[in-house]
Design an enzyme around this catalytic site. Structure first.
Site, PDB file in Angstrom:
ATOM      1  N   LEU A 198      -0.688 -19.199  -2.380  1.00 47.90           N
ATOM      2  CA  LEU A 198      -1.062 -19.931  -3.456  1.00 47.90           C
ATOM      3  C   LEU A 198      -0.396 -19.716  -4.826  1.00 47.90           C
ATOM      4  CD1 LEU A 198      -4.806 -19.739  -2.493  1.00 47.90           C
ATOM      5  CD2 LEU A 198      -3.693 -21.737  -2.697  1.00 47.90           C
ATOM      6  N   ASP A 229       4.001 -10.209  -9.358  1.00 47.12           N
ATOM      7  CA  ASP A 229       3.582  -9.952  -8.056  1.00 47.12           C
ATOM      8  C   ASP A 229       4.203  -8.569  -7.893  1.00 47.12           C
ATOM      9  OD1 ASP A 229       3.029 -11.847  -5.245  1.00 47.12           O
ATOM     10  OD2 ASP A 229       3.459  -9.635  -4.964  1.00 47.12           O
ATOM     11  N   VAL A 267      -1.930  -5.795 -11.110  1.00 47.32           N
ATOM     12  CA  VAL A 267      -2.692  -6.501 -11.921  1.00 47.32           C
ATOM     13  C   VAL A 267      -3.664  -5.547 -12.618  1.00 47.32           C
ATOM     14  CG1 VAL A 267      -2.732  -9.078 -11.215  1.00 47.32           C
ATOM     15  CG2 VAL A 267      -4.135  -7.200  -9.743  1.00 47.32           C
ATOM     16  N   ALA A 286     -18.051  -9.086  -1.950  1.00 44.24           N
ATOM     17  CA  ALA A 286     -18.782  -8.653  -2.956  1.00 44.24           C
ATOM     18  C   ALA A 286     -17.922  -8.889  -4.314  1.00 44.24           C
ATOM     19  CB  ALA A 286     -19.054  -6.950  -2.974  1.00 44.24           C
ATOM     20  N   ALA A 287     -16.435  -8.425  -4.080  1.00 40.20           N
ATOM     21  CA  ALA A 287     -15.428  -8.420  -5.352  1.00 40.20           C
ATOM     22  C   ALA A 287     -15.224  -9.919  -5.631  1.00 40.20           C
ATOM     23  CB  ALA A 287     -14.251  -7.997  -4.483  1.00 40.20           C
ATOM     24  N   LYS A 288     -15.215 -10.937  -4.620  1.00 42.17           N
ATOM     25  CA  LYS A 288     -15.154 -12.431  -4.838  1.00 42.17           C
ATOM     26  C   LYS A 288     -16.337 -12.939  -5.591  1.00 42.17           C
ATOM     27  CE  LYS A 288     -10.988 -13.301  -3.759  1.00 42.17           C
ATOM     28  NZ  LYS A 288      -9.933 -13.283  -4.703  1.00 42.17           N
ATOM     29  N   ASP A 309     -51.276 -17.778 -25.380  1.00 42.28           N
ATOM     30  CA  ASP A 309     -49.880 -18.618 -25.092  1.00 42.28           C
ATOM     31  C   ASP A 309     -48.877 -17.351 -25.077  1.00 42.28           C
ATOM     32  OD1 ASP A 309     -47.643 -19.970 -25.364  1.00 42.28           O
ATOM     33  OD2 ASP A 309     -48.181 -21.080 -26.934  1.00 42.28           O
ATOM     34  N   HIS A 364     -42.159 -16.227 -28.544  1.00 45.93           N
ATOM     35  CA  HIS A 364     -42.861 -15.889 -29.731  1.00 45.93           C
ATOM     36  C   HIS A 364     -42.892 -14.409 -29.668  1.00 45.93           C
ATOM     37  CE1 HIS A 364     -44.084 -19.891 -30.355  1.00 45.93           C
ATOM     38  NE2 HIS A 364     -44.575 -20.080 -29.055  1.00 45.93           N
ATOM     39  N   ILE A 402     -40.304 -16.818 -33.120  1.00 42.99           N
ATOM     40  CA  ILE A 402     -41.200 -17.785 -34.138  1.00 42.99           C
ATOM     41  C   ILE A 402     -42.704 -17.773 -33.860  1.00 42.99           C
ATOM     42  CG2 ILE A 402     -38.786 -19.327 -34.306  1.00 42.99           C
ATOM     43  CD1 ILE A 402     -40.232 -21.387 -32.724  1.00 42.99           C
ATOM     44  N   GLY A 430     -46.708 -22.843 -33.255  1.00 46.96           N
ATOM     45  CA  GLY A 430     -47.285 -24.054 -34.052  1.00 46.96           C
ATOM     46  C   GLY A 430     -48.804 -24.193 -34.164  1.00 46.96           C
TER      47      GLY A 430
HETATM   48  P1  NAI Z   1      -1.104 -13.794  -0.265  1.00 43.07           P
HETATM   49  O1  NAI Z   1      -1.248 -12.545   0.473  1.00 43.07           O
HETATM   50  O2  NAI Z   1      -0.262 -14.893   0.259  1.00 43.07           O
HETATM   51  O3  NAI Z   1      -0.685 -14.112  -1.853  1.00 43.07           O
HETATM   52  C1  NAI Z   1      -1.235 -12.688  -2.606  1.00 43.07           C
HETATM   53  C2  NAI Z   1      -0.090 -12.074  -3.572  1.00 43.07           C
HETATM   54  O4  NAI Z   1      -0.702 -11.286  -4.313  1.00 43.07           O
HETATM   55  C3  NAI Z   1       0.876 -11.485  -2.619  1.00 43.07           C
HETATM   56  O5  NAI Z   1       1.926 -12.016  -3.022  1.00 43.07           O
HETATM   57  C4  NAI Z   1       0.693 -10.097  -2.935  1.00 43.07           C
HETATM   58  O6  NAI Z   1       2.002  -9.366  -3.106  1.00 43.07           O
HETATM   59  C5  NAI Z   1       0.093 -10.116  -4.352  1.00 43.07           C
HETATM   60  N1  NAI Z   1      -0.627  -8.911  -4.862  1.00 43.07           N
HETATM   61  C6  NAI Z   1      -1.599  -8.318  -4.185  1.00 43.07           C
HETATM   62  N2  NAI Z   1      -2.039  -7.142  -4.739  1.00 43.07           N
HETATM   63  C7  NAI Z   1      -1.252  -7.315  -6.037  1.00 43.07           C
HETATM   64  C8  NAI Z   1      -1.290  -6.392  -7.233  1.00 43.07           C
HETATM   65  N3  NAI Z   1      -2.384  -5.284  -7.179  1.00 43.07           N
HETATM   66  N4  NAI Z   1      -0.767  -6.911  -8.445  1.00 43.07           N
HETATM   67  C9  NAI Z   1       0.018  -7.907  -8.411  1.00 43.07           C
HETATM   68  N5  NAI Z   1       0.183  -8.862  -7.190  1.00 43.07           N
HETATM   69  C10 NAI Z   1      -0.576  -8.452  -6.148  1.00 43.07           C
HETATM   70  O7  NAI Z   1      -2.541 -14.804  -0.668  1.00 43.07           O
HETATM   71  P2  NAI Z   1      -2.931 -16.093  -0.644  1.00 43.07           P
HETATM   72  O8  NAI Z   1      -3.814 -16.746   0.392  1.00 43.07           O
HETATM   73  O9  NAI Z   1      -2.096 -16.943  -1.529  1.00 43.07           O
HETATM   74  O10 NAI Z   1      -4.231 -15.540  -1.714  1.00 43.07           O
HETATM   75  C11 NAI Z   1      -4.266 -15.699  -3.239  1.00 43.07           C
HETATM   76  C12 NAI Z   1      -5.590 -15.619  -3.649  1.00 43.07           C
HETATM   77  O11 NAI Z   1      -6.487 -16.662  -3.054  1.00 43.07           O
HETATM   78  C13 NAI Z   1      -6.159 -14.388  -3.353  1.00 43.07           C
HETATM   79  O12 NAI Z   1      -6.869 -13.917  -4.419  1.00 43.07           O
HETATM   80  C14 NAI Z   1      -7.045 -14.635  -2.326  1.00 43.07           C
HETATM   81  O13 NAI Z   1      -8.134 -13.820  -1.981  1.00 43.07           O
HETATM   82  C15 NAI Z   1      -7.677 -15.869  -2.384  1.00 43.07           C
HETATM   83  N6  NAI Z   1      -8.153 -16.715  -1.680  1.00 43.07           N
HETATM   84  C16 NAI Z   1      -7.310 -17.271  -0.518  1.00 43.07           C
HETATM   85  C17 NAI Z   1      -7.852 -17.891   0.576  1.00 43.07           C
HETATM   86  C18 NAI Z   1      -7.086 -18.518   1.503  1.00 43.07           C
HETATM   87  O14 NAI Z   1      -7.587 -19.569   2.275  1.00 43.07           O
HETATM   88  N7  NAI Z   1      -5.577 -18.343   1.545  1.00 43.07           N
HETATM   89  C19 NAI Z   1      -9.071 -18.166   0.632  1.00 43.07           C
HETATM   90  C20 NAI Z   1      -9.936 -17.614  -0.402  1.00 43.07           C
HETATM   91  C21 NAI Z   1      -9.273 -17.044  -1.472  1.00 43.07           C
END
Ligand code: NAI
Length: 716
Positions: free
Chosen positions: A20, A39, A75, A165-167, A493, A498, A513, A516
């Site tokens: 993505l 990346d 990141v 949990a993270a998401k 109340d 209040h 506050i 009234g």
């Molecule tokens: P992907 O694996 O194709 O891309 C993720 C990219 O993040 C990779 O290129 C990876 O090298 C990079 N990455 C991983 N750890 C890193 C770090 N510590 N620092 C910098 N870069 C790092 O995955 P995709 O599917 O494109 O996912 C993108 C985001 O969307 C993710 O957060 C994923 O959890 C989320 N997501 C994706 C879904 C899907 O259907 N593909 C569904 C729901 C969420």
């Protein structure tokens, strides 16, 4: 419509080497943004690293004529990624937190490493990049942030406890950043994508996989990042060329008690569980204000349409002399005034209950009824957004001093004012024998509940009355205590607005506050003092419109105009001169002014409020007063005649009305008006002295030490 471009904008996309993120980066660049392609280039589970992933995407952008730089940091070191943007392009406007990994395992097998690494990349990573960019966004008054969540977080998914949990943590993070950034045009939204990528290649069914192209989601993310997009704090789901908004809803719930005094037991919860969890009718919750609401405590059970007292039904109210005394204290009655002892001492020969006590059963009945919530057909009135606009009370029978009362509520009119609805509720209060003893009318304004096609004007509201156009006949002043609301709320109340500073903030006030109805109780008591010699049996009715809030500790001045048996009044906060109750009157059966009213009718002085303030200051910091020292006597004049004397015994940190016991070190004589100017800093003490406006006898040097104490009052 013209195309949306990102010319001049700098976009940072994390994890943009694949999936993505890559497609987001390509789209931003194709629309004019300069892009930081971040990346780490690691594996799907967070192992290893390589600069290749980012480099390939940068080359692709450049081949297409765009501008991009690669960044290979994790990141987790988010500030370094933002630095790359600043070093190369001098600014940053857009941040898409997209990088992600998976470490799927069933919950029982999840290791600490699986948990920690997942949270580090998704949550810590998004936190670090965003925190580094936030001050830059704030400075430039513009920024767009995307957090990437997942349906696994919103709904859970087998084998993804750490990821879920993270998401979901990212949703919480985005919610708060949206609130904190919103006022600076920093908008933060959450994307919930479903797309074909290496993260989903073995999760999604193959026939779906090929259809779920990231290119179908990227425009949604890009639009959320455009400066023309005003969306903030939203969760947007997108997949396969579809997008929609996710929101939190809550069932209408159910009342777990029918009276405020009822206990909530586990068994009651069990018995009502079906109704508690019935989501066939839901309410959308957009904010913490929606969820908790200013009236949450006192109205918590009133969400249900199924439970509680329906319109026209009755509510029971039991009370004894302790309740009446607590109410009297709540509305400022004090043993310091001998005439008020009869409201505070149940064994007093002439024990009496203040007539405004009889607003309490009415208020409880309205709280316990679902009628207000259901006042508009087909709509649920949001109880958190209801303002108490007007109150009418009429005593028609003999008032019991303790026992049980029965109140009957009925909505008699609902008006459509566009911005909200005016709901008029009549409440009849009967004694144990079913005889009518009091009538109330409560007029509330339901903010945001208008535009339902109802009438704009009606006939049922008992009208407010304009005050006569002359100076008040009598004005009485009384300072409320800082604990006034804390005491008053014990009469039933319990609205946290209040007492709870956080709830007050949520409702848009700097601090809790006063109720009234508490201010009304103060006002009517002072009117009874002035025109009924405190004889409560002379009270017939009162009507008031609540106009502005009072902060506990402020001084109330009740301006009164008598015409026959009607006393028109307004209540003003002395400290800021704002009218808090207006359009108001008290009807008496007859007037009794001797001898008390004559005693009370001394002209009110503006300087009283300043001295009250000094009393508070000295109480709060006696050592400061003691450091000034000295015994001062103030003669305050009005119309060239001495009107009042105040003693400031700073040696002992005591300030009071009247003369000191010993000989004052310094005596100051000044008019009421000039004293105010001095306190406001508009009159220089030296100038006042030179011009003869301020006469000082005794130790003049000591008087100069008073300056800091008086200057503090300029706040008034
Ligand atoms: P992907 O694996 O194709 O891309 C993720 C990219 O993040 C990779 O290129 C990876 O090298 C990079 N990455 C991983 N750890 C890193 C770090 N510590 N620092 C910098 N870069 C790092 O995955 P995709 O599917 O494109 O996912 C993108 C985001 O969307 C993710 O957060 C994923 O959890 C989320 N997501 C994706 C879904 C899907 O259907 N593909 C569904 C729901 C969420």
């Amino acid at each position: 419509m013209s195309d949306l471009t990102f010319d001049g904008k700098i976009a940072v996309v994390t994890g943009a080497g694949a999936g993505l993120g890559r497609v987001y980066a390509l789209l931003f660049a194709s629309r004019g943004a300069k892009v930081v392609v971040n990346d780490l280039g690691g594996g799907r589970h967070g192992e290893g690293s390589s600069s290749k992933a980012a480099d390939i995407v940068v080359e692709e952008i450049q081949r297409n004529g765009g501008t991009a730089v690669a960044d290979y940091n994790s990141v987790v070191d988010g500030e370094k990624i933002i630095k790359t943007a600043l070093d190369n392009f001098g600014r940053v406007d857009i941040l898409v937190n997209n990088a992600g990994i998976l470490r799927d395992k069933s919950f029982a097998k999840l290791s600490d490493a699986d948990w920690d690494l997942l949270h580090a990349v998704h949550v810590k990573g998004s936190f670090k990049t965003t925190q580094a960019a936030f001050p830059i966004f704030k400075k430039q008054g513009y920024g767009r942030i995307i957090m990437t969540s997942s349906n696994s977080g919103l709904y859970g998914n087998f084998g993804q406890a750490n990821y879920s949990a993270a998401k979901m943590a990212l949703v919480g993070l985005a919610n708060t950043i949206a609130i904190e950034g919103g006022r600076n045009n920093i908008y933060c939204n959450v994307i919930v994508p479903t797309a074909a990528s290496r993260l989903t290649e073995d999760i999604l069914p193959p026939e779906l996989f090929t259809e779920l192209k990231p290119e179908l989601i990227a425009p949604v993310v890009a639009y959320l990042c455009h400066e023309s997009c005003q969306e903030n704090g939203s969760i947007i789901e997108s997949a396969a060329g579809w997008a929609g908004k996710c929101t939190i809803v809550r069932s209408n719930g159910c009342l777990l008690r029918t009276k405020l005094s009822d206990k909530v037991t586990i068994e009651v919860v069990r018995d009502k569980w079906d109704k508690i969890t019935d989501t066939s009718k839901v309410e959308r919750i957009n904010s913490i204000q929606d969820a908790t609401g200013a009236l949450v405590t006192s109205l918590e059970g009133l969400r249900s349409k199924q439970e509680g007292v329906e319109e026209g039904e009755t509510d029971n109210y039991e009370f004894n002399n302790k309740d009446a005394i607590l109410y009297a204290l709540g509305v400022g009655a004090s043993v310091a005034k001998p005439e008020e002892l009869k409201f505070l001492y149940e064994l007093h020969d002439d024990f009496q209950i203040l007539p405004t006590f009889y607003v309490l059963p009415a208020l409880q009945a309205v709280y316990m009824s679902n009628a207000t919530q259901n006042a508009i057909p087909g709509k649920t009135v949001s109880l958190e957004r209801i303002l108490h606009g007007e109150q009418y009370l009429e005593i028609v029978g003999d008032l019991p001093q303790e026992g049980a009362l029965v109140s009957k509520t009925k909505i008699v009119e609902v008006l459509d004012k566009g911005s909200g609805a005016v709901i008029v509720t009549d409440i009849e209060i009967c004694n144990e024998n079913g005889e009518l003893i009091a009538r109330n009318q409560i007029v509330t304004f339901a903010v945001g509940s208008g535009k339902f096609g109802g009438p704009r004007t009606g006939t049922k509201i008992i009208p407010c009355q304009n005050k006569p156009k002359r100076n008040p006949d009598i004005s009485l002043v009384q300072k409320t205590s800082v604990d006034q609301a804390a005491i008053y709320r014990l009469s039933g109340d319990n609205n946290p607005l209040h007492i709870d500073p956080n709830m007050a903030l949520l409702s848009g006030f700097d601090q809790p506050i006063l109720h009234g109805l508490c201010t009304l109780g103060f006002s009517v008591r002072l009117i009874l003092a002035a025109f009924a010699s405190y004889d409560t049996s002379l009270f017939k009715a009162c009507k008031a419109r609540f106009m502005k809030p009072v902060i506990p500790g402020q001084t109330l001045r009740v301006n009164m105009w008598r015409e026959n048996n009607r006393v028109f009044f307004e209540t003003v906060v002395v400290e800021n001169n704002s009218v808090v109750i207006g359009g108001a009157y008290v009807d008496l059966k007859s007037v009794s002014m001797q001898p008390l009213a004559n005693k009370l009718a001394t002209p009110e002085l503006k300087s009283d409020a300043i001295f009250e303030f000094i009393i508070d200051q000295v109480k709060a910091d006696p050592n400061k007063a003691k450091s000034v020292g000295g015994l001062f006597l103030y003669n305050i004049t009005k119309d060239k005649k001495q009107a009042k004397q105040w003693t400031m015994d700073l040696k002992n940190a005591k300030v009071y009305e009247g003369t000191p016991e010993g000989k004052p070190n310094t005596t100051l004589t000044i008019s009421d008006e000039d004293f105010i100017l001095l306190a406001e800093g508009k009159l220089n003490p030296q100038t006042a002295f030179m011009k003869g406006k301020l006469k000082i006898t005794g130790n003049i040097m000591l008087a100069q030490k008073l300056a800091p104490l008086l200057r503090a009052n300029a706040k008034l």
